[in-house]
Write a protein that holds these residues in place. Structure first.
Motif, mmCIF file in Angstrom:
data_model
loop_
_atom_site.group_PDB
_atom_site.id
_atom_site.type_symbol
_atom_site.label_atom_id
_atom_site.label_comp_id
_atom_site.label_asym_id
_atom_site.label_seq_id
_atom_site.Cartn_x
_atom_site.Cartn_y
_atom_site.Cartn_z
ATOM 1 N N LEU A 1 42.204 48.658 32.354
ATOM 2 C CA LEU A 1 43.658 48.522 32.376
ATOM 3 C C LEU A 1 44.240 48.998 33.696
ATOM 4 O O LEU A 1 45.181 48.392 34.237
ATOM 5 N N VAL A 2 43.707 50.087 34.223
ATOM 6 C CA VAL A 2 44.209 50.632 35.482
ATOM 7 C C VAL A 2 44.048 49.620 36.611
ATOM 8 O O VAL A 2 44.909 49.479 37.485
ATOM 9 N N LYS A 3 42.929 48.883 36.603
ATOM 10 C CA LYS A 3 42.711 47.877 37.637
ATOM 11 C C LYS A 3 43.788 46.790 37.607
ATOM 12 O O LYS A 3 44.070 46.159 38.626
ATOM 13 N N LEU A 4 44.378 46.591 36.432
ATOM 14 C CA LEU A 4 45.428 45.580 36.288
ATOM 15 C C LEU A 4 46.824 46.166 36.442
ATOM 16 O O LEU A 4 47.825 45.485 36.227
ATOM 17 N N GLY A 5 46.902 47.476 36.779
ATOM 18 C CA GLY A 5 48.194 48.124 36.933
ATOM 19 C C GLY A 5 48.847 48.482 35.610
ATOM 20 O O GLY A 5 50.061 48.682 35.550
ATOM 21 N N MET A 6 48.049 48.573 34.539
ATOM 22 C CA MET A 6 48.584 48.893 33.220
ATOM 23 C C MET A 6 48.247 50.341 32.856
ATOM 24 O O MET A 6 47.393 50.976 33.470
ATOM 25 N N SER A 7 48.913 50.849 31.841
ATOM 26 C CA SER A 7 48.628 52.181 31.320
ATOM 27 C C SER A 7 48.222 52.052 29.863
ATOM 28 O O SER A 7 48.461 51.024 29.215
#
Length: 680
Positions: free
Chosen positions: A630-636
């Motif tokens: 998720l972090v790689k996609l800018g998500m939390s």
């Protein structure tokens, strides 16, 4: 002066009228010509002119599809595609082809004089498009871009990557620069994996400047889930390599197979190659020995001879067979049949013929079985035809027509000569003994993922080879090959585990004669023998150590592969097993293990290849893996529970919106329903 109205006075009118008539006639002919030309162009040349106009004003480019991934049985990636830069040129826009070629070669950094001349010639042609170099490295693409050469650019193309390099290289195969499979599974399933290319239509004006663009997007290929296990493949390759090096052999093959389903858990070959750079290896290194190399199996084939004798009840198991004096002369045979190392075993029981691997005993059993019955069992066990459709280029083997068998040929086949088999055929045949008498088609593909659904490949029973009673009796005999003090495979023994197997040592044909120094040493068996988890074959080509026998060379490799395999699969010992120790839990939770050793359905992301800007499928991942993704996609992430992801919100494939928050629910034991959502 002539009076008005006289003929001389009217001469100019006649002249003018004649001239006007000529002019009108010419104009009429001109109009007729124009009309004729227009009719010709509009009617007879309409299709051709329309096509030429479209070619001048419209430009169509193919938009290549992304190949589907190839995964192991647990969802680990074995082959994937990523975008790579290809350097292109518009030769008509290049001034000074030789200078441009020199500068490009300097940026690419690996051109020789031949490459430089070929590139200069390509850039000097009056063409609208040409490839300079396809699928270059990021550094090469950056250096070329920094040149700022007119007529030189780059486009994105799909390139195949194999993250584990040599692992399962022969099974996976490789892909060419045109995104087409050229070997292995990549070739066999290319139509499914490759997908369908899209189309880009570009409209241009008179100056060839684009003013509109229409695109039909490509369709991604299907993802394949293979039967192999990445870890077991590593074990098989590691131990096979060690055995080949230790015995100074020319090469070898090892196969791990589930005898109940036909699933290939590992297929290793030595030497091997790196499919990321397949051009750097020759055909011998890229050859899949497990399905393409034929060898005379030698004594491992005595399993077929014994099966026919027991099943047809022509030689009872308690029969005693006289092998004295260790030499058997057969009419029409230039050399007599002898025992290994010129032994004289004298009188042996049926079981001891197999346990001690007596050639003379096997020949006498074969004579009692006869040509018709033995040839029938050779076909029943699958020899003489390809074993599986999953392996392109698989050899069917060599089996003589029974009508041409002489007494000498019957003797040779009975002890595993004068017949050509592949390692895959041999382990498949022995697997039919291991599973109780059914020949199951070996396979390398476990499931296909298409349109976000999983389509499992079911086991295929080809035919029954022998009865369950015959298989059980033969299993008991093959156990003696490993456990009996006189057995030929004592080096395959694993404490606590009964093993059924058979050794084989066969001289190789070299220039039409059987060699006295080159042998194929093999061992095939299954463990545990009474409820087998796996069947394994190891074939070593031309070992240079002595003795170069299956028991001395291949049996130890089998042992090391089998030990690691049963430990990995969680198969406990069946001979004097250690008593289980049970500890009561005090937290009231289930004592079920966190994850099964080999779940029925692996956790595979079905949305991994979806369009950018969508939520990935995180089910089955650990909390750390899910959060990292998720972090790689800018998500939390907001996580509840512990264990592995069993549900998520938003669902996989949904667009990423707002703050990009994803709620994850974890559990220690993901249910089949949770992990199998969206599957048939």
């Amino acid at each position: 002066m002539t009076a008005p109205g006289t003929p001389a006075f009217d001469d100019w009118r006649v002249t003018l009228k004649a001239r006007l008539l000529v002019v009108v006639s010419v104009l009429a002919l001109w109009v007729v010509g124009i009309e004729t030309k227009l009719v010709y162009l509009q009617i007879f040349q309409h299709a051709d002119l329309l096509g030429r106009a479209e070619r001048q004003q419209e430009r169509t480019q193919a938009s290549p599809a992304k190949r589907g991934d190839i995964l192991d049985r647990r969802g680990r990636v074995l082959a994937a595609s990523a975008d790579a830069d290809s350097i292109i040129a518009v030769p008509t826009a290049i001034v000074g082809a030789t200078e441009a070629a020199n500068r490009l070669c300097g940026a690419l950094g690996d051109c020789d004089d031949k490459d430089r001349r070929a590139l200069a010639e390509k850039l000097g042609q009056r063409r609208a498009f040409a490839y300079v170099r396809r699928q270059v490295t990021p550094d090469q693409a950056r250096r070329v871009a920094d040149l700022h050469l007119d007529g030189i650019g780059s486009i994105k193309e799909s390139k195949r990557f194999y993250p584990n390099k040599e692992l399962a290289a022969h099974l996976l195969g490789w892909v060419g620069v045109d995104n087409r499979g050229l070997g292995g599974i990549e070739y066999a399933y290319d139509p499914q994996i490759r997908g369908k290319a899209g189309t880009i239509l570009i409209h241009t004006d008179a100056r060839h400047q684009a003013f509109s663009r229409f695109e039909r997007p490509p369709t991604s290929g299907s993802t394949l889930e293979l039967t192999i296990d990445e870890y077991l493949q590593h074990i098989a390759e590691r131990e096979l390599h060690a055995g080949v090096v230790q015995n100074r052999a020319a090469g070898g093959t090892a196969i791990i197979m589930n005898p109940h389903t036909g699933e290939i858990l590992a297929m290793a070959n030595e030497p091997t190659f790196n499919p990321n750079a397949y051009r750097e290896f020759d055909d011998d290194e890229r050859r899949n020995r497990a399905v393409q190399d034929l060898y005379e199996p030698g004594s491992t084939f005595k399993v077929v001879t014994a099966s026919a004798a027991i099943e047809e009840k022509v030689v009872p198991i308690d029969t005693m067979i006289d092998t004295s004096p260790g030499v058997l002369h057969i009419a029409g045979r230039s050399k007599p049949v002898t025992e290994a190392s010129h032994h004289n075993y004298q009188v042996l029981s049926f079981s001891d013929v197999i346990i001690r691997s007596s050639n003379i005993g096997a020949v006498k059993i074969g004579f009692r079985v006869g040509t018709e019955r033995l040839s029938r069992y050779v076909a029943r066990f699958g020899f003489g035809r390809p074993a599986s459709p999953d392996f392109p280029g698989e050899s069917p083997g060599i089996v003589w027509d029974a009508a041409k068998w002489t007494e000498s040929a019957l003797a040779s086949v009975s002890m595993g000569y004068q017949i050509g088999v592949t390692p895959l055929q041999m382990v498949t045949a022995v697997s039919s003994v291991a599973n109780g008498g059914e020949l199951i088609e070996p396979r390398a593909v476990r499931a296909v993922y298409r349109d976000n659904r999983r389509y499992a490949v079911q086991p295929k029973v080809v035919r029954r080879t022998v009865s369950a009673d015959t298989a059980a009796a033969l299993t008991g005999i093959m156990e003696g090959v490993v456990a009996n003090p006189h057995g030929t495979a004592k080096k395959a023994q694993i404490p606590g585990y009964p093993i059924a197997g058979k050794t084989g040592t066969a001289a190789k044909l070299v220039n039409g004669r059987y060699s006295t120094s080159d042998y194929n040493a093999s061992f095939v068996g299954f463990i545990p023998s009474r409820n087998p988890a796996v069947a394994i074959i190891v074939v070593t080509d031309s070992p240079r150590t002595w003795p170069a026998t299956g028991g001395a060379v291949s049996a130890p490799v089998f042992k090391r592969i089998a030990e690691a395999t049963i430990r990995y699969l969680g198969v406990g010992p069946t001979i004097n097993p250690t008593p289980a120790v049970f500890v009561a839990r005090r937290d009231g939770r289930s004592g079920a293990p966190t994850r099964r050793a080999d779940s029925d359905d692996p956790v595979v992301s079905l949305a991994a290849d979806g369009p950018s800007g969508t939520v990935p499928d995180l089910r089955g991942l650990s909390a750390r893996e899910a959060v990292r993704k998720l972090v790689k996609l800018g998500m939390s992430a907001r996580v509840s529970g512990d264990g592995f992801v069993v549900s998520q919100e938003p669902v996989a494939g949904a667009p990423i919106e707002g703050e990009g928050l994803c709620r994850l629910v974890l559990d220690r034991w993901p249910s089949r329903h949770d992990l199998g959502a969206g599957r048939p």
